[in-house]
Design a protein around this motif. Structure first.
Motif, PDB file in Angstrom:
ATOM      1  N   THR A 298       0.839  -1.211   0.000  1.00  0.00           N
ATOM      2  CA  THR A 298       0.000   0.000   0.000  1.00  0.00           C
ATOM      3  C   THR A 298       0.872   1.259   0.000  1.00  0.00           C
TER       4      THR A 298
ATOM      5  N   ARG B  41       3.831   1.456  -1.202  1.00  0.00           N
ATOM      6  CA  ARG B  41       4.411   1.552  -2.551  1.00  0.00           C
ATOM      7  C   ARG B  41       3.411   2.204  -3.507  1.00  0.00           C
ATOM      8  N   ASP B  42       2.159   1.759  -3.426  1.00  0.00           N
ATOM      9  CA  ASP B  42       1.123   2.347  -4.287  1.00  0.00           C
ATOM     10  C   ASP B  42       0.955   3.836  -3.986  1.00  0.00           C
ATOM     11  N   TYR B  43       0.989   4.148  -2.711  1.00  0.00           N
ATOM     12  CA  TYR B  43       0.858   5.555  -2.305  1.00  0.00           C
ATOM     13  C   TYR B  43       1.996   6.385  -2.916  1.00  0.00           C
TER      14      TYR B  43
END
Lengths: 180, 171
Positions: free
Chosen positions: B34, B36-38
């Motif tokens: 998460t 990383r996605d952020y």
């Protein structure tokens, strides 16, 4: 033959070209306000240009610039004249705007939706952090800086940085956990 | 191996998850993913805004030049308009004042003429009345004279010699 001033100007120009996007990104992720981030980025490089001769290279240029940016941001929020803007944040984006930019990758639509929702939750948690926690969190997880670099940029010791990071992560975990 | 490379490994599903060493405290794979996605979404957003703000600056500087020129032109038009409007208004007021003065003068002239005519009429009337009175008086005197002559001629013929005597005696 180039003078020392010309060489310094060239050096500084190279530093601006290299680090400007990163400084802008940090300020944008911290303020969530495009105009404000742009203004603070310009102020940061203006200040850096004025003090370029006093930069001794003890830390990297990026760390030095980040320290200026953090201080400018701190001054901005502390400035009473800007309190009104802090409350209204007319240009500040909605919390879910950053998540709109999430690259789709090779995920299914369902996975993508789930990832987007989780990014929104992280954004919300980050917005609720204290200024120092947010700065440390963003430098670590968005700018990918080492703890020692964060300590130098923020002027804190590594132990304090770890403590802030730990609290920030707890908040993010709570936000992600609470929504499941 | 930097942070990004480690995350990339994690994204590839490789088992070398080493959260303990990488982070000040261990991160669960879900949280790591998460975050990383952020980060990716913030990077993408920032890149887009950074490019857009530079394009907008170039565009706005061109637009600023046009706006400046248009602003100057509009200002000139406004200034010229207000000046000419002022001059026109001044002329209009002056013309109105002149017309008013002329009308007043004409009215005064007409009044004076009328007054003169009235005076002439009065004086004519007075002279006519005087003439009439004089005519009446003269006609009265003529009438009396004729009456006297008539009366004197009415002495009877028989009394004529006596009347002559009275004349002769001087009585």
């Amino acid at each position: 033959m180039a003078t020392a001033r010309e060489i310094a100007a060239e050096e500084f120009s190279a530093v601006v070209t290299k680090h400007r996007p990163q400084i802008f990104r940090f300020l944008l992720s911290s303020t969530r306000d495009v105009d404000l981030a742009e203004t603070l980025t310009q102020d940061c490089f203006l200040k850096a240009h004025r003090n370029w001769s006093s930069f001794r290279g003890e830390s990297t240029a990026m760390t030095w610039l980040m320290r200026i940016a953090i201080n400018l941001q701190k001054d901005h929020w502390r400035n009473r004249r800007m309190q009104f803007w802090r409350k209204t944040q007319t240009n500040a984006v909605e919390l879910d705007e950053a998540s709109d930019w999430l690259p789709s990758g090779e995920r299914s639509v369902e996975q993508q939706m789930l990832a987007k929702e989780r990014v929104e939750q992280v954004s919300k948690a980050v917005a609720g952090l204290s200024e120092r926690q947010r700065t440390v969190f963003l430098l670590r997880y968005v700018e990918e800086q080492e703890l020692s670099e964060i300590a130098r940029a923020t002027g804190l010791n590594e132990g304090t940085v770890k403590a802030h990071l730990s609290r920030a992560l707890a908040r993010v975990r709570a936000e992600l956990g609470g929504k499941r | 191996m930097n942070f990004m490379e480690k995350i990339a490994k994690l994204a590839d599903g490789k088992p070398e998850w080493d959260g303990q060493k990488l982070e000040p405290e261990p991160l669960e794979p879900n949280l790591f993913e998460t975050l990383r996605d952020y980060r990716l979404s913030v990077h993408a957003w920032s890149d887009a805004e950074f490019t857009r703000s530079r394009r907008a600056f170039a565009y706005s500087s061109r637009r600023f030049a046009w706006r400046l020129a248009a602003g100057w032109a509009l200002s000139c038009v406004l200034v010229a308009g207000s000046v000419s409007a002022g001059i026109w208004d001044h002329h209009r007021r002056e013309a109105q004042a002149t017309a008013a003065r002329e009308a007043l003068h004409e009215r005064e002239v007409i009044e004076q003429r009328q007054q003169k005519q009235r005076q002439q009429a009065v004086s004519a009337l007075q002279s006519m009345q005087t003439q009439q009175k004089q005519q009446v008086r003269s006609s009265d005197e003529e009438l009396m004279a004729s009456v006297d002559s008539d009366v004197s001629r009415q002495v009877p013929t028989a009394m004529e010699p006596l009347a002559q005597l009275m004349v002769d005696d001087g009585r």
